[in-house]
Motif scaffolding. Structure first.
Motif, PDB file in Angstrom:
ATOM      1  N   PHE A 258      53.795  77.133  48.230  1.00 58.78           N
ATOM      2  CA  PHE A 258      53.845  76.286  47.034  1.00 58.78           C
ATOM      3  C   PHE A 258      52.451  75.801  46.649  1.00 58.78           C
ATOM      4  O   PHE A 258      52.068  75.852  45.474  1.00 58.78           O
ATOM      5  CB  PHE A 258      54.786  75.106  47.271  1.00 58.78           C
ATOM      6  N   ILE A 259      51.681  75.360  47.633  1.00 58.45           N
ATOM      7  CA  ILE A 259      50.316  74.897  47.356  1.00 58.45           C
ATOM      8  C   ILE A 259      49.479  76.038  46.783  1.00 58.45           C
ATOM      9  O   ILE A 259      48.701  75.841  45.842  1.00 58.45           O
ATOM     10  CB  ILE A 259      49.681  74.281  48.620  1.00 58.45           C
ATOM     11  N   ASP A 260      49.644  77.241  47.320  1.00 58.18           N
ATOM     12  CA  ASP A 260      48.902  78.396  46.791  1.00 58.18           C
ATOM     13  C   ASP A 260      49.239  78.660  45.326  1.00 58.18           C
ATOM     14  O   ASP A 260      48.360  79.036  44.542  1.00 58.18           O
ATOM     15  CB  ASP A 260      49.171  79.643  47.631  1.00 58.18           C
TER      16      ASP A 260
ATOM     17  N   ILE B 149      56.848  68.059  47.964  1.00 60.26           N
ATOM     18  CA  ILE B 149      57.595  69.193  48.506  1.00 60.26           C
ATOM     19  C   ILE B 149      57.844  68.958  49.984  1.00 60.26           C
ATOM     20  O   ILE B 149      56.984  68.435  50.691  1.00 60.26           O
ATOM     21  CB  ILE B 149      56.874  70.539  48.282  1.00 60.26           C
ATOM     22  N   THR B 150      59.045  69.313  50.425  1.00 60.53           N
ATOM     23  CA  THR B 150      59.366  69.288  51.853  1.00 60.53           C
ATOM     24  C   THR B 150      59.899  70.652  52.229  1.00 60.53           C
ATOM     25  O   THR B 150      60.504  71.347  51.416  1.00 60.53           O
ATOM     26  CB  THR B 150      60.430  68.221  52.198  1.00 60.53           C
ATOM     27  N   GLY B 151      59.670  71.018  53.471  1.00 57.20           N
ATOM     28  CA  GLY B 151      60.168  72.298  53.963  1.00 57.20           C
ATOM     29  C   GLY B 151      59.381  72.730  55.177  1.00 57.20           C
ATOM     30  O   GLY B 151      58.585  71.963  55.726  1.00 57.20           O
ATOM     31  N   ASP B 152      59.604  73.976  55.580  1.00 56.82           N
ATOM     32  CA  ASP B 152      58.839  74.481  56.712  1.00 56.82           C
ATOM     33  C   ASP B 152      57.415  74.791  56.261  1.00 56.82           C
ATOM     34  O   ASP B 152      57.107  74.824  55.064  1.00 56.82           O
ATOM     35  CB  ASP B 152      59.530  75.684  57.365  1.00 56.82           C
ATOM     36  N   HIS B 153      56.541  74.977  57.222  1.00 56.20           N
ATOM     37  CA  HIS B 153      55.109  75.145  56.940  1.00 56.20           C
ATOM     38  C   HIS B 153      54.826  76.299  55.967  1.00 56.20           C
ATOM     39  O   HIS B 153      54.062  76.113  55.011  1.00 56.20           O
ATOM     40  CB  HIS B 153      54.355  75.314  58.261  1.00 56.20           C
TER      41      HIS B 153
ATOM     42  N   LEU C 263      57.654  76.119  38.185  1.00 50.00           N
ATOM     43  CA  LEU C 263      57.279  76.427  39.566  1.00 50.00           C
ATOM     44  C   LEU C 263      57.981  75.498  40.558  1.00 50.00           C
ATOM     45  O   LEU C 263      58.310  75.896  41.672  1.00 50.00           O
ATOM     46  CB  LEU C 263      55.766  76.285  39.765  1.00 50.00           C
ATOM     47  N   VAL C 264      58.179  74.258  40.150  1.00 51.48           N
ATOM     48  CA  VAL C 264      58.752  73.237  41.030  1.00 51.48           C
ATOM     49  C   VAL C 264      60.203  73.554  41.396  1.00 51.48           C
ATOM     50  O   VAL C 264      60.607  73.417  42.552  1.00 51.48           O
ATOM     51  CB  VAL C 264      58.623  71.847  40.351  1.00 51.48           C
ATOM     52  N   ASN C 265      61.006  73.971  40.424  1.00 48.11           N
ATOM     53  CA  ASN C 265      62.447  74.162  40.641  1.00 48.11           C
ATOM     54  C   ASN C 265      62.813  75.148  41.749  1.00 48.11           C
ATOM     55  O   ASN C 265      63.622  74.814  42.606  1.00 48.11           O
ATOM     56  CB  ASN C 265      63.136  74.536  39.328  1.00 48.11           C
ATOM     57  N   PRO C 266      62.266  76.363  41.797  1.00 45.24           N
ATOM     58  CA  PRO C 266      62.666  77.288  42.871  1.00 45.24           C
ATOM     59  C   PRO C 266      62.326  76.796  44.281  1.00 45.24           C
ATOM     60  O   PRO C 266      62.965  77.176  45.249  1.00 45.24           O
ATOM     61  CB  PRO C 266      61.893  78.577  42.566  1.00 45.24           C
ATOM     62  N   PHE C 267      61.314  75.938  44.386  1.00 40.09           N
ATOM     63  CA  PHE C 267      60.905  75.412  45.688  1.00 40.09           C
ATOM     64  C   PHE C 267      61.633  74.120  46.052  1.00 40.09           C
ATOM     65  O   PHE C 267      61.385  73.547  47.099  1.00 40.09           O
ATOM     66  CB  PHE C 267      59.389  75.166  45.705  1.00 40.09           C
ATOM     67  N   ARG C 268      62.499  73.660  45.167  1.00 38.24           N
ATOM     68  CA  ARG C 268      63.212  72.388  45.351  1.00 38.24           C
ATOM     69  C   ARG C 268      62.243  71.238  45.587  1.00 38.24           C
ATOM     70  O   ARG C 268      62.506  70.332  46.365  1.00 38.24           O
ATOM     71  CB  ARG C 268      64.226  72.486  46.486  1.00 38.24           C
TER      72      ARG C 268
END
Length: 173
Positions: free
Chosen positions: A135-137, A125-129, A105-110
């Motif tokens: 990711f949290i879901d 995780i960093t990114g837009d809201h 799960l981690v890899n596609p979200f960087r």
């Protein structure tokens, strides 16, 4: 409606307290706030995400902020082309058998696994809201032990492109 407001302020003691007090007096709930020193160590950038009833109320708060002695510049950047990011640390329940699933799960979200314990993992995780929320879901079924989030930090993009409605669909032939 949610509004993103940035303020450049003098980097002095008590500025954050005075500015958040102004929001409190206007009965605004600050959904997120980030503060950090800019390229000039004497100046800090504050980024607020607030829920507002109307544009008139937002304009009034901006006027009040501009009257503050230590405030140098205030801008509502919600409708502008911006770069916005958020950081989240998420600690989940993960036994050794689940770690492979979580890594997938981690890899596609960087995202990055930053700590592994006997029965838990901590992921950054960093990114837009919306990315952080998605990711949290995905991690919720594993059981979230703790979440720490920075809130949104943002500024204008280098090129001025009009903001497009993310919910508007366009068909291309």
């Amino acid at each position: 409606m949610k509004r993103t407001i940035t303020a450049l302020v003098n980097n002095t003691s008590g500025v954050l307290n005075r500015i958040t007090g102004l929001f409190a007096r206007r009965h605004y709930n600050i959904e997120s706030i980030t503060v950090g020193v800019t390229e000039n160590p004497a100046i800090s950038r504050m980024t607020f995400v607030v829920a507002a009833d109307s544009m008139e109320n937002v304009e009034q708060v901006i006027k009040q902020l501009n009257k503050q002695v230590d405030v140098l510049k205030v801008k509502d950047i919600t409708d502008e082309s911006i770069v916005a990011r958020e950081l989240a640390l998420v600690k989940i329940v993960a036994n050794p058998q689940q770690r492979g699933e979580v890594a997938a799960l981690v890899n596609p979200f960087r995202a990055t696994i930053i700590d592994v314990g006997r029965e838990s993992m901590t992921i950054q995780i960093t990114g837009d809201h919306p990315k952080v929320e998605a990711f949290i879901d995905l991690l919720r079924p594993y059981g979230i032990k703790e979440i720490a989030r920075t809130g949104i930090t943002a500024f204008n993009r280098s090129t001025k492109k009009p903001v497009q409605d993310p919910y508007r669909l366009t068909l291309i032939n």
